[in-house]
Design an enzyme around this catalytic site. Structure first.
Site, short mmCIF file in Angstrom:
data_model
loop_
_atom_site.label_atom_id
_atom_site.label_comp_id
_atom_site.label_asym_id
_atom_site.label_seq_id
_atom_site.Cartn_x
_atom_site.Cartn_y
_atom_site.Cartn_z
N GLU A 111 0.76 -1.19 0.05
CA GLU A 111 -0.05 -0.20 0.01
C GLU A 111 0.80 1.37 0.03
O GLU A 111 0.51 2.22 -0.80
CB GLU A 111 -1.02 0.09 1.21
CG GLU A 111 -1.94 -1.02 1.39
CD GLU A 111 -1.65 -2.26 1.90
OE1 GLU A 111 -2.35 -3.16 1.84
OE2 GLU A 111 -0.59 -2.45 2.34
N PHE A 147 -11.52 -6.85 14.05
CA PHE A 147 -10.57 -7.35 13.29
C PHE A 147 -10.16 -6.29 12.24
O PHE A 147 -11.12 -5.77 11.67
CB PHE A 147 -10.74 -8.61 12.71
CG PHE A 147 -9.99 -9.16 11.53
CD1 PHE A 147 -8.74 -9.53 12.15
CD2 PHE A 147 -10.24 -9.32 10.37
CE1 PHE A 147 -7.82 -10.13 11.17
CE2 PHE A 147 -9.32 -9.64 9.42
CZ PHE A 147 -8.05 -9.96 9.95
N GLN A 148 -9.05 -5.75 12.01
CA GLN A 148 -8.26 -4.81 10.99
C GLN A 148 -9.14 -3.43 10.97
O GLN A 148 -9.48 -2.94 10.19
CB GLN A 148 -8.61 -5.36 9.64
CG GLN A 148 -7.57 -6.73 9.30
CD GLN A 148 -7.38 -7.02 8.14
OE1 GLN A 148 -8.16 -6.85 7.26
NE2 GLN A 148 -6.21 -7.51 7.55
N LYS A 200 -17.74 -0.68 5.55
CA LYS A 200 -17.83 -1.71 4.56
C LYS A 200 -19.45 -1.62 4.26
O LYS A 200 -19.74 -1.66 3.06
CB LYS A 200 -17.53 -2.90 5.00
CG LYS A 200 -17.74 -3.97 3.73
CD LYS A 200 -17.10 -5.48 4.16
CE LYS A 200 -17.38 -6.41 3.02
NZ LYS A 200 -16.63 -7.58 3.24
N MET A 231 24.36 9.30 3.10
CA MET A 231 24.20 10.81 3.76
C MET A 231 24.43 10.92 5.21
O MET A 231 25.31 11.64 5.65
CB MET A 231 23.05 11.48 3.22
CG MET A 231 22.57 12.72 3.87
SD MET A 231 23.88 14.03 2.91
CE MET A 231 22.94 14.44 1.51
#
Length: 557
Positions: free
Chosen positions: A51, A113-114, A163, A465
């Site tokens: 993602e 969940f999630q 959802k 760097m």
């Protein structure tokens, strides 16, 4: 027309002109992906490997095209994986709409969940964000989100959709996008008059141009303005490709790794004109460094006025409109003595011949191949500064890099977005081996989509760097910056399905670059450089920008 929330979302995206979405599916967004399947002839979905890659790709797409980048992720870890990309877009004012799924409304706040509170997490790094609690609000929220992402100072907006909202039904009516009106209400006759007086009175004007130039499309106005008052022009990292690099007034990048001409001019001028820039700590953060100059700042965001540096006068409003109104009012100026002084400080970039592969030689070769069709993206580190210092940008929106957040792992995803958004251009992502290791998996995305991008890994076996700072300021205590990874990047790229080459001699560069440019798909080039190679010039943290260290200075201590 009665439609589900998922249908309303996809139709609204099409109404907003969205043609490409970068994303990764999951349970909370299954209804949305089902509609994307039905509308795949209208919206091209690009499946990334992660993602975060989707958010960086949406960012790169937006920067290359000037359109809004759109990314989509599921709830929980899918949503949190977007956070770094959203923060990157926020710091660099990139217009983006991030869409996340969430658990059903009845499960919110129950550690389901999630489930995460993604609107709470992203509140500090978005222009605005929403959680949709009623399907009847969805269409207007989408329309408003696209407007907010573009208006004024652009930035990311997040829409979180539970959802069950994607399954609920509501009326859909086709709506045209909200018109973006350039901000002009504070470009007053008083602020213009005060600016004109400062400019007309100055004998040594100097322009510091930032990312706002490209965002407002004020490129030609900047040229007209600079030429009318014959003022040297420096750019921030975000503005490197927005002013012609071969223009006689151009002095190069300003700041920690800026040019001598730009840094000295900022401390010697009597008027510092700051256009669409925010006085970053990597540019000018100390008022004492420019105490001899009056300061005029023009910016669309009033929050940037007097935030880091106290200014004498300001104009708040769209940069293109402000310059359009200002240019006819100011006197034409010659400033020949001032111009000659600063012009004399310009240094020719030295390309040392030999057979050692160096950053300078690589970018010299790329410059000779650039007819204006190349877009350079970068990760973050030494290679990023070398690209800014040595590449000669010839077209607008041709430098895509993470400035404000300094996001390692940004460049390859951004290159994918830019390549999809500008198929007529050739995108080259410059990475260090440290940055490349963070999101190298996105090379699979480039292969799958047959993108003709070139990934150059400037391989110095270290976090360059950070190692440079350890060398200069920590008595060469190289704590965890030597990588010593056994990874063969050529074999890795070939395993992903890309062509790959290795360069460790100068006489290989021309042939391999030509093969890479002739390729129809992605190519990786493993470019070996010395781990002791440093980025110069450099200004030490907190030091006046006029105190520029060169490699010779360091060697002579």
């Amino acid at each position: 027309m009665l439609l589900t929330g998922a249908e309303i979302l996809i139709k609204s995206l099409i109404d907003e002109g969205v043609e490409t979405i970068f994303g990764y599916p999951g349970g909370a967004v299954l209804n949305i992906y089902d509609e994307l399947y039905k509308y795949k002839d209208k919206i091209h979905h690009v499946l990334t490997c992660h993602e975060q890659g989707a958010s960086h790709a949406a960012d790169g797409y937006a920067r290359a095209t000037g359109k809004i980048g759109v990314c989509l992720a599921t709830s929980g870890p899918g949503a949190t994986n977007l956070v770094t990309g959203i923060a990157t877009a926020y710091m660099d004012s990139t217009p983006m709409v991030a869409i996340t799924g969430n658990v059903a409304k009845s499960l919110l706040g129950k550690d389901s969940f999630q489930e995460v509170d993604i609107t709470g997490i992203t509140m500090p790094i978005t222009k605005h964000n929403y959680i949709v609690r009623d399907v009847n609000d969805l269409q207007n929220i989408i329309r408003e989100a696209f407007y907010i992402a573009q208006e004024g100072r652009p930035g990311p907006v997040l829409i979180d959709i539970p959802k069950d909202i994607t399954a609920d039904k509501a009326q859909y009516i086709k709506l045209i996008p909200k018109e973006i009106i350039r901000k002009s209400e504070y470009i007053t006759s008083k602020s213009l008059k005060e600016a004109v007086e400062l400019i007309n009175e100055s004998k040594k004007p100097f322009i510091y141009a930032g990312g706002g130039i490209g965002l407002s499309g004020a490129n030609s106005e900047l040229i007209d303005f600079a030429e009318k008052i014959n003022a040297p022009v420096s750019t921030s990292l975000m503005c490197m490709s927005e002013f012609p690099n071969d223009h006689k007034l151009y002095t190069g990048m300003i700041g920690m790794h800026g040019t001598k001409a730009s840094n000295i001019a900022a401390t010697k001028c009597d008027l510092l004109i700051t256009l669409g820039a925010r006085f970053s700590d990597r540019v000018i953060s100390n008022q004492d460094h420019i105490k001899n100059a009056k300061i005029l700042q023009i910016d669309v965001d009033p929050a940037e006025i007097n935030k880091n540096i106290k200014v004498d006068k300001c104009i708040v409003g769209d940069l293109k409109l402000a310059l359009d109104k200002l240019i006819p009012l100011i006197n034409e100026k010659k400033n020949e003595e001032w111009f000659n002084l600063i012009n004399g400080l310009k240094e020719n970039k030295k390309i040392i011949s030999g057979n050692e592969t160096t950053p300078e030689i690589l970018f010299d070769k790329l410059n000779k191949l650039n007819d204006g069709s190349l877009i350079i993206s970068t990760e973050v580190g030494q290679h990023q500064m070398w690209a800014a210092q040595y590449f000669q940008f010839k077209s607008k929106r041709s430098f895509i890099t993470s400035g404000g957040l300094g996001t390692m792992g940004y460049g390859l995803g951004a290159a994918i977005g830019a390549s999809i958004g500008k198929p007529d251009k050739r995108v080259i992502n410059i990475a260090g081996d440290g940055s490349f290791g963070m999101n190298c998996n996105e090379l699979v995305t480039a292969v799958k989509n047959r993108l003709p991008l070139i990934q150059i890994v400037m391989n110095n076996n270290c976090l360059g760097m950070v190692r440079q700072w350890q060398s200069l300021f920590y008595e060469e205590r190289y704590s965890e910056t030597t990588l010593d990874r056994p990874t063969d990047y050529v074999k890795l790229a070939e395993a992903f399905g890309a062509k790959a080459f290795r360069i460790n001699k100068v006489d290989q560069i021309d042939d391999i670059l030509r093969k890479a440019l002739d390729s129809k798909g992605p190519v990786l080039i493993d470019y070996l450089i010395n781990s002791n190679k440093k980025v110069f010039p450099m200004v030490a943290p907190g030091a006046p920008i006029s105190q520029i260290m060169s490699e010779e200075d360091i060697n002579n201590n």
